[in-house]
Design an enzyme around this catalytic site. Structure first.
Site, PDB file in Angstrom:
ATOM      1  N   ARG A 100       0.983  -1.182   0.136  1.00 20.17           N
ATOM      2  CA  ARG A 100       0.121   0.074  -0.075  1.00 20.17           C
ATOM      3  C   ARG A 100       0.739   1.360   0.188  1.00 20.17           C
ATOM      4  O   ARG A 100       1.925   1.409   0.322  1.00 20.17           O
ATOM      5  CB  ARG A 100      -0.903   0.077   1.098  1.00 20.17           C
ATOM      6  CG  ARG A 100      -0.337   0.168   2.585  1.00 20.17           C
ATOM      7  CD  ARG A 100      -0.003   1.407   3.130  1.00 20.17           C
ATOM      8  NE  ARG A 100       0.508   1.291   4.563  1.00 20.17           N
ATOM      9  CZ  ARG A 100       1.136   2.554   4.914  1.00 20.17           C
ATOM     10  NH1 ARG A 100       1.795   3.412   4.045  1.00 20.17           N
ATOM     11  NH2 ARG A 100       1.395   2.309   6.151  1.00 20.17           N
ATOM     12  N   GLU A 199      -6.006   7.722   7.563  1.00 16.53           N
ATOM     13  CA  GLU A 199      -4.979   8.489   8.244  1.00 16.53           C
ATOM     14  C   GLU A 199      -4.494   9.665   7.135  1.00 16.53           C
ATOM     15  O   GLU A 199      -4.072  10.803   7.440  1.00 16.53           O
ATOM     16  CB  GLU A 199      -3.575   7.845   8.544  1.00 16.53           C
ATOM     17  CG  GLU A 199      -2.680   8.673   9.233  1.00 16.53           C
ATOM     18  CD  GLU A 199      -1.329   7.625   9.563  1.00 16.53           C
ATOM     19  OE1 GLU A 199      -0.146   7.955   9.485  1.00 16.53           O
ATOM     20  OE2 GLU A 199      -1.749   6.405  10.313  1.00 16.53           O
ATOM     21  N   ARG A 203      -5.544   5.627   0.965  1.00 13.68           N
ATOM     22  CA  ARG A 203      -4.549   4.620   1.247  1.00 13.68           C
ATOM     23  C   ARG A 203      -4.704   3.708  -0.028  1.00 13.68           C
ATOM     24  O   ARG A 203      -5.910   3.051  -0.077  1.00 13.68           O
ATOM     25  CB  ARG A 203      -4.899   3.969   2.429  1.00 13.68           C
ATOM     26  CG  ARG A 203      -3.958   4.790   3.581  1.00 13.68           C
ATOM     27  CD  ARG A 203      -2.704   4.563   3.524  1.00 13.68           C
ATOM     28  NE  ARG A 203      -2.224   5.202   4.659  1.00 13.68           N
ATOM     29  CZ  ARG A 203      -1.778   5.070   5.895  1.00 13.68           C
ATOM     30  NH1 ARG A 203      -2.171   3.631   6.440  1.00 13.68           N
ATOM     31  NH2 ARG A 203      -1.163   5.835   6.614  1.00 13.68           N
ATOM     32  N   CYS A 245       1.831  11.345   8.676  1.00 16.12           N
ATOM     33  CA  CYS A 245       2.807  10.963   9.664  1.00 16.12           C
ATOM     34  C   CYS A 245       4.006  10.882   8.991  1.00 16.12           C
ATOM     35  O   CYS A 245       4.150  10.295   7.933  1.00 16.12           O
ATOM     36  CB  CYS A 245       2.355   9.675  10.202  1.00 16.12           C
ATOM     37  SG  CYS A 245       3.508   9.090  11.359  1.00 16.12           S
ATOM     38  N   THR A 247       6.641   9.441   9.487  1.00 17.87           N
ATOM     39  CA  THR A 247       7.441   7.968   9.234  1.00 17.87           C
ATOM     40  C   THR A 247       6.934   7.537   7.857  1.00 17.87           C
ATOM     41  O   THR A 247       7.732   6.373   7.434  1.00 17.87           O
ATOM     42  CB  THR A 247       6.775   7.058  10.455  1.00 17.87           C
ATOM     43  OG1 THR A 247       5.422   6.779  10.270  1.00 17.87           O
ATOM     44  CG2 THR A 247       7.286   7.527  11.751  1.00 17.87           C
ATOM     45  N   ARG A 254       4.227   0.436   2.410  1.00 20.90           N
ATOM     46  CA  ARG A 254       4.421  -0.249   3.250  1.00 20.90           C
ATOM     47  C   ARG A 254       4.181  -1.572   2.663  1.00 20.90           C
ATOM     48  O   ARG A 254       2.900  -1.868   1.980  1.00 20.90           O
ATOM     49  CB  ARG A 254       3.403  -0.169   4.410  1.00 20.90           C
ATOM     50  CG  ARG A 254       3.700  -1.280   5.541  1.00 20.90           C
ATOM     51  CD  ARG A 254       2.949  -1.075   6.779  1.00 20.90           C
ATOM     52  NE  ARG A 254       3.223  -1.793   7.909  1.00 20.90           N
ATOM     53  CZ  ARG A 254       2.462  -3.035   7.947  1.00 20.90           C
ATOM     54  NH1 ARG A 254       1.679  -3.442   7.052  1.00 20.90           N
ATOM     55  NH2 ARG A 254       3.092  -4.227   8.803  1.00 20.90           N
ATOM     56  N   ARG A 282       4.613  -6.869  13.103  1.00 20.02           N
ATOM     57  CA  ARG A 282       3.401  -6.449  13.690  1.00 20.02           C
ATOM     58  C   ARG A 282       2.670  -7.875  13.927  1.00 20.02           C
ATOM     59  O   ARG A 282       3.180  -8.862  13.339  1.00 20.02           O
ATOM     60  CB  ARG A 282       2.543  -5.525  12.863  1.00 20.02           C
ATOM     61  CG  ARG A 282       3.235  -4.206  12.319  1.00 20.02           C
ATOM     62  CD  ARG A 282       2.366  -3.464  11.845  1.00 20.02           C
ATOM     63  NE  ARG A 282       2.695  -1.966  11.621  1.00 20.02           N
ATOM     64  CZ  ARG A 282       2.102  -1.029  10.790  1.00 20.02           C
ATOM     65  NH1 ARG A 282       1.221  -1.263  10.355  1.00 20.02           N
ATOM     66  NH2 ARG A 282       2.691   0.246  10.531  1.00 20.02           N
ATOM     67  N   GLU A 287      -0.696  -3.200  13.307  1.00 21.29           N
ATOM     68  CA  GLU A 287      -0.146  -2.259  14.379  1.00 21.29           C
ATOM     69  C   GLU A 287      -0.924  -2.365  15.665  1.00 21.29           C
ATOM     70  O   GLU A 287      -2.147  -2.440  15.718  1.00 21.29           O
ATOM     71  CB  GLU A 287      -0.045  -0.832  13.811  1.00 21.29           C
ATOM     72  CG  GLU A 287       1.237  -0.147  14.814  1.00 21.29           C
ATOM     73  CD  GLU A 287       1.238   1.276  14.237  1.00 21.29           C
ATOM     74  OE1 GLU A 287       2.399   1.999  14.702  1.00 21.29           O
ATOM     75  OE2 GLU A 287       0.500   1.758  13.352  1.00 21.29           O
TER      76      GLU A 287
END
Length: 346
Positions: A100, A199, A203, A245, A247, A254, A282, A287
């Protein structure tokens, strides 16, 4: 927490007077970190401007997290010359593969800061583009607010429903007005999915059973080529694709598999071994979840300062190493270990 490490009193005073065009302030950016001491980073961006306006705080945090000097970011989805065969043709280890990316649109605030009207406008713009996809990417959009209980159960069963459950995102403001103007687009075979309003604004997900990593990557590449021509994604020459985010900056990718490692994962150094391979671990449901029957979600750690091609190559190499280590552990164990059975008592 990286926020506490890098936010000095002098920096807090200087940046505390600043506000982006979308009304994003330092206080809003760090609220999640203030609320949750167990946060890894503790800061969110409300829009593209955040990364420039609050750069004295964000850039050191980003560098600390990923080890990249922020000298620039390039994208390369090409898999030419790389092995593309099935990593686990017997299905002994890898259950499924998912790749993703997060994307935001340049002219809108990101989900932590977006207003009600803009959220509705963004959803309408994205849905119109998604409705034009054809072939194996074609599908339907399902607004979260209109899902029936049966539809909700079906999406949960296929692990494609996102929910209002993350306390970090809640503190950052992502869950405001839930579930309005949020939804899921998916192809008929559920191998291509787009979350709208999680988020990040989007996505974009490619997934399928088994271990055909190349096939999953290339499906995502095809989708992004079509969407990138119609949607103006927020990006930066140094930071790559801009995400809520820090990160996730860079590729914002990811790439993960659900992998069965019942013997290896019992070792106390399991996570350290994964880290040395550049992999994050994870639980079965992502997560903040736990593993189940030795099944873990394993993915790339680095997103910034690498290309999509790099991620593919490193993940593939790391997974091969994990499968070899698991096989070695099983050979040292009892005969039933290959099936994930626990060793006999005593």
């Amino acid at each position: 927490m990286l926020l506490h490490k890098h936010l000095t009193p002098e920096l807090k005073s200087r940046l505390g007077r600043l506000t982006t065009g979308n009304g994003w302030t330092l206080r809003k950016a760090i609220q999640s970190g203030l609320d949750h001491e167990d946060s890894q980073v503790g800061v969110y961006a409300g829009d593209s401007e955040s990364y420039a306006l609050f750069s004295p705080l964000l850039h050191p945090i980003i560098q600390d997290h990923c080890g990249h000097d922020l000298s620039g970011h390039t994208s390369d989805f090409s898999l030419d010359g790389l092995p593309q065969d099935d990593l686990d043709p017997t299905g002994e280890f890898i259950l499924s593969t998912r790749v993703r990316v997060g994307r935001n649109l340049a002219r809108y605030a990101f989900p932590p800061a977006i207003g009600t009207r803009d959220r509705a406008a963004l959803e309408a713009e994205v849905v119109q583009v998604l409705s034009g996809l054809r072939g194996h990417l074609a599908g339907d959009y399902h607004p979260l607010a209109s899902l029936s209980e049966a539809e909700r159960r079906e999406l949960v069963h296929h692990h494609v429903l996102f929910q209002q459950s993350d306390r970090f995102l809640d503190s950052a403001g992502v869950n405001r007005d839930w579930p309005r103007n949020r939804g899921i687009f998916h192809s008929a075979d559920l191998r291509f999915i787009v979350w709208v309003g999680e988020e990040d604004a989007l996505r974009i997900i490619s997934m399928q059973p088994g271990a055909r990593l190349a096939q999953t990557f290339l499906r995502l590449q095809t989708a992004l080529e079509q969407l990138d021509g119609q949607l103006d994604f927020a990006r930066d020459s140094r930071l790559g694709f801009l995400t809520a985010c820090p990160t996730n900056l860079g590729t914002a990718m990811r790439a993960s598999v659900l992998i069965r490692l019942p013997r290896l994962s019992r070792r106390p150094d399991f996570r350290a071994r994964c880290a040395r391979l550049g992999l994050a671990v994870r639980g079965l449901h992502g997560e903040h979840s736990e593993a189940h029957e030795g099944i873990h979600d394993v993915s790339n750690v680095v997103r910034l300062g690498v290309t999509e091609r790099d991620i593919y190559q490193r993940l593939r190499t790391g997974l091969r190493a994990l499968m070899a280590l698991e096989s070695a552990e099983r050979k040292r164990g009892h005969p039933g270990a290959a099936s994930g059975e626990p060793p006999p008592p005593g």
